[in-house]
Design an enzyme around this catalytic site. Structure first.
Site, PDB file in Angstrom:
ATOM      1  N   GLU A   1      -4.989  70.977  40.648  1.00 50.33           N
ATOM      2  CA  GLU A   1      -5.693  70.691  39.069  1.00 50.33           C
ATOM      3  C   GLU A   1      -6.107  71.232  38.083  1.00 50.33           C
ATOM      4  O   GLU A   1      -6.812  71.377  38.384  1.00 50.33           O
ATOM      5  CB  GLU A   1      -6.060  69.110  39.735  1.00 50.33           C
TER       6      GLU A   1
ATOM      7  N   ARG B   1     -12.582  70.565  54.655  1.00 53.43           N
ATOM      8  CA  ARG B   1     -12.898  71.009  53.213  1.00 53.43           C
ATOM      9  C   ARG B   1     -14.078  71.834  53.457  1.00 53.43           C
ATOM     10  O   ARG B   1     -15.433  71.623  54.649  1.00 53.43           O
ATOM     11  CB  ARG B   1     -13.978  70.273  52.297  1.00 53.43           C
TER      12      ARG B   1
ATOM     13  N   LYS C   1     -15.370  69.701  41.033  1.00 58.69           N
ATOM     14  CA  LYS C   1     -15.344  70.767  39.963  1.00 58.69           C
ATOM     15  C   LYS C   1     -15.927  69.670  38.857  1.00 58.69           C
ATOM     16  O   LYS C   1     -16.256  70.313  38.206  1.00 58.69           O
ATOM     17  CB  LYS C   1     -13.603  70.930  39.676  1.00 58.69           C
TER      18      LYS C   1
HETATM   19  P1  ATP Z   1     -12.267  69.212  42.977  1.00 55.58           P
HETATM   20  O1  ATP Z   1     -13.003  67.596  43.719  1.00 55.58           O
HETATM   21  O2  ATP Z   1     -13.319  70.133  42.823  1.00 55.58           O
HETATM   22  O3  ATP Z   1     -12.000  69.308  41.727  1.00 55.58           O
HETATM   23  P2  ATP Z   1      -9.870  69.112  44.436  1.00 55.58           P
HETATM   24  O4  ATP Z   1      -8.990  69.105  45.830  1.00 55.58           O
HETATM   25  O5  ATP Z   1      -9.755  67.849  43.173  1.00 55.58           O
HETATM   26  O6  ATP Z   1     -11.706  69.386  43.895  1.00 55.58           O
HETATM   27  P3  ATP Z   1      -7.481  70.530  43.440  1.00 55.58           P
HETATM   28  O7  ATP Z   1      -7.767  71.173  42.454  1.00 55.58           O
HETATM   29  O8  ATP Z   1      -6.633  69.059  43.500  1.00 55.58           O
HETATM   30  O9  ATP Z   1      -9.192  70.682  43.935  1.00 55.58           O
HETATM   31  O10 ATP Z   1      -7.269  71.389  44.507  1.00 55.58           O
HETATM   32  C1  ATP Z   1      -6.535  72.331  44.787  1.00 55.58           C
HETATM   33  C2  ATP Z   1      -6.286  72.745  46.425  1.00 55.58           C
HETATM   34  O11 ATP Z   1      -7.887  73.738  46.722  1.00 55.58           O
HETATM   35  C3  ATP Z   1      -6.400  72.076  46.873  1.00 55.58           C
HETATM   36  O12 ATP Z   1      -5.316  71.839  48.422  1.00 55.58           O
HETATM   37  C4  ATP Z   1      -7.476  71.477  47.815  1.00 55.58           C
HETATM   38  O13 ATP Z   1      -7.633  70.572  48.844  1.00 55.58           O
HETATM   39  C5  ATP Z   1      -8.075  73.507  47.874  1.00 55.58           C
HETATM   40  N1  ATP Z   1      -9.818  72.698  47.878  1.00 55.58           N
HETATM   41  C6  ATP Z   1     -10.461  72.010  46.713  1.00 55.58           C
HETATM   42  N2  ATP Z   1     -11.280  71.654  47.450  1.00 55.58           N
HETATM   43  C7  ATP Z   1     -11.591  72.392  48.229  1.00 55.58           C
HETATM   44  C8  ATP Z   1     -12.605  72.743  49.112  1.00 55.58           C
HETATM   45  N3  ATP Z   1     -14.188  72.787  48.983  1.00 55.58           N
HETATM   46  N4  ATP Z   1     -12.383  73.517  50.101  1.00 55.58           N
HETATM   47  C9  ATP Z   1     -10.900  73.456  51.050  1.00 55.58           C
HETATM   48  N5  ATP Z   1     -10.347  73.340  50.199  1.00 55.58           N
HETATM   49  C10 ATP Z   1     -10.214  72.669  48.951  1.00 55.58           C
HETATM   50 MG    MG Z   2      -8.301  66.875  42.259  1.00 55.65          MG
END
Ligand code: ATP
Ligand code: MG
Length: 558
Positions: free
Chosen positions: A38, A262, A272
């Site tokens: 995202e 995660r 983020k």
């Molecule tokens: P955040 O909570 O930091 O915003 P998010 O999962 O909302 O993380 P996205 O941009 O939606 O962030 O994630 C893009 C991809 O990265 C997704 O497939 C997500 O599952 C993966 N991802 C994000 N954070 C992690 C993590 N800590 N470990 C493994 N994969 C992750």
């Molecule tokens: Mg997200």
């Protein structure tokens, strides 16, 4: 042991097992994965895990990976983030096959919604979000049907069309799937598929005022792209049922969702939202502050893509959440920098020494650039009768096992001569201002005929040849292992000493030509890289990592 052998020895992770089975059974000929960020922030080490996993799998098994921006939530998305994400993935060493935006599929998703309405599987609800929440029930009690649930398809099509054309204000209507308000999985209790949001979108502009929810966009986008293995993190396990329900009822390409834990790192935070707080509240100097666990922060700090890939490879993937020791990441960068970093001498806290019997105005001594690299070559370093050593390398009244300099004692100056300290000069206040030493002419490195052995070797620079530079020393950004798991606000645990600045360190003159793409080991000090704040008026170096740590790799499979 070669890299190849090491990799062979690692057992297959559960995703590799699934993929090998799918390829063997002929279910797929090759695989398609996607990385779906995202664009609402910069990528962090958690994303790096996901990138290495998705791109690594398609590389290993033949196939490709798409980059898809999950831009269904128009208010938080910014072009700046899109650009930084692309730059970070490329820097990590991966290239996507297609660049997509979930918003590319808005027309198709709208058509899918109409299909569901016509099948009697979706309806427009006039309830407010509070009313919908109140009717949702609890995990132990069923929910209640919305009074709008039984509208016929014609009414629904008409209302949905009017939602799209902008007739209604935000929050007045939603489109919901008609599944089961008593379902044991709360997410299956008539989930909202579309909401009204009069907002400008960075890709589609003002074309849309209804936007699909994550669950109605993600699986469908996977399907449109014919993604075979859609990998996400564990919090999406309960969503899988809805993911499958939508694909099945729309009768579209059957992508499958798989979940892994995660990745969390100790002594930092990796969401983020939290990282954004650190930036906006000025706890750090930006998303790429070298203390941030972002890819851009680590890059600026001097991490190499190789070290991050190695880290991701070593930790593998897990099915249960845990906290990975940041020491392992530091171990990986040390291992790589030891192989590639140019050795240089820099004095942080100078103590002047005068070599009283050194009569040559100056000479050049030779020192290897990297003892780990047979092709690393050597450099010439000016030696003269006035040198700087570190304050901490001298003690007037040393304890027994102090092998550095002390009155009457001898040490070797790296790549130069053995010297002996004869006299300590002090100012009126009793502070040491200078040491008077003599050198042993026969002890020149590479040609030492002196027969003298000494235990200590010190780094040094020639006073009149030294160049000054600012040096930034970083420590962990938080002083507890898991700041998000502690009581109170995670920011209460910020380490106040996470940045220490040496305003004027004295560097050997070869560093005048330091390059951004080079890595340096300042002897006995750590690994360093040039910071982007460097300018014609002064160099700034970041310490990537110290030379040693107590962390040891766990033997066996990771
Ligand atoms: P955040 O909570 O930091 O915003 P998010 O999962 O909302 O993380 P996205 O941009 O939606 O962030 O994630 C893009 C991809 O990265 C997704 O497939 C997500 O599952 C993966 N991802 C994000 N954070 C992690 C993590 N800590 N470990 C493994 N994969 C992750
Ligand atoms: Mg997200």
């Amino acid at each position: 042991m070669s890299e190849e052998v090491k990799k062979e020895e690692r057992s297959l992770n559960f995703l590799e097992e699934i993929i090998e089975e799918d390829l063997k059974s002929g279910k797929y000929k090759s695989i398609v994965t996607r990385f779906p960020p995202e664009p609402n922030g910069y990528l962090h080490m958690g994303h790096a895990t996901s990138i290495c996993l998705n791109f690594g799998l398609s590389k290993k098994y033949g196939g490709y990976t798409n980059l898809r921006f999950d831009d269904t939530n128009p208010t938080t998305e910014e072009i700046e983030y899109v650009e930084s994400i692309k730059g970070d993935i490329r820097w990590l060493g991966f290239e996507w096959k297609n660049e997509h935006y979930a918003s590319d599929y808005f027309d198709q998703l709208y058509e899918y919604a109409i299909t569901l309405i016509k099948k009697g599987l979706a309806y427009v609800d006039d309830s407010s979000s509070e009313e919908i929440a109140a009717m949702k029930g609890t995990p132990t009690e069923p929910g209640k049907n919305s009074p709008y649930r039984d509208r016929n398809a014609e009414v629904n099509l008409n209302l949905f069309e009017r939602m799209k054309s902008g007739e209604f204000p935000d929050g007045t209507h939603t489109l919901r799937a008609k599944i089961d308000m008593a379902h044991t999985n709360m997410l299956m209790r008539d989930p909202v598929l579309y909401r009204i949001k009069h907002a400008h979108h960075h890709q589609t502009g003002d074309k849309w005022c209804i936007y699909p929810m994550y669950d109605f966009a993600h699986g469908q986008s996977d399907s449109i792209e014919q993604v075979t293995h859609s990998i996400c993190t564990l919090e999406f396990v309960p969503h899988r049922e809805l993911y499958d329900w939508l694909i099945e009822n729309l009768e579209i390409y059957p992508s499958h969702q798989y979940e892994f834990a995660r990745r969390n790192l100790s002594y930092t935070v990796m969401s983020k939202r939290k990282l954004l707080q650190l930036v906006t509240e000025n706890h750090v100097a930006g998303w790429d502050d070298p203390r941030m666990p972002t890819i851009s922060g680590l890059r600026r700090r001097g991490y190499t893509p190789e070290s991050i890939r190695e880290f991701c490879d070593r930790i593998g993937i897990a099915k249960r959440e845990n906290l990975t020791d940041v020491g392992l990441l530091e171990f990986c960068i040390r291992e790589h920098l030891n192989k590639i970093a140019l050795r240089r001498m820099v004095v942080f806290d100078p103590l002047k020494i005068v070599i009283t019997n050194y009569t040559d105005a100056e000479e050049m001594v030779e020192s290897e650039n990297n003892p780990e690299d047979p092709n690393g070559g050597a450099r010439q370093i000016p030696f003269s009768n006035e040198l700087y050593i570190e304050q901490e390398d001298f003690m007037e009244n040393p304890p027994k096992k102090f092998f550095r300099l002390a009155p009457g004692k001898m040490v070797r100056l790296k790549s130069a001569y053995i010297i002996q300290c004869n006299e300590v000069i002090k100012d009126a206040a009793g502070n040491i201002t200078e040491l008077r030493c003599t050198y042993i002419p026969e002890s020149r490195s590479h040609n030492d005929t002196s027969g003298i052995t000494v235990k200590g070797t010190l780094h040094w620079v020639s006073v009149k040849h030294a160049v000054t530079a600012e040096v930034r020393l970083y420590d962990r950004l938080f002083n507890v292992e898991d700041p998000s798991g502690e009581e109170g606000d995670f920011k209460d645990y910020i380490n106040p000493g996470s940045l220490q600045v040496v305003k004027a360190a004295y560097a050997e003159p070869s560093l005048k030509h330091a390059k951004f793409e080079e890595r340096y080991q300042f002897l006995r000090k750590g690994y360093f890289t040039l910071d982007k704040d460097s300018s014609a008026s002064g160099m700034v170096f970041n310490r990537t990592v110290t030379l040693k740590d107590s962390w040891k790799p766990v033997t066996g499979k990771g």
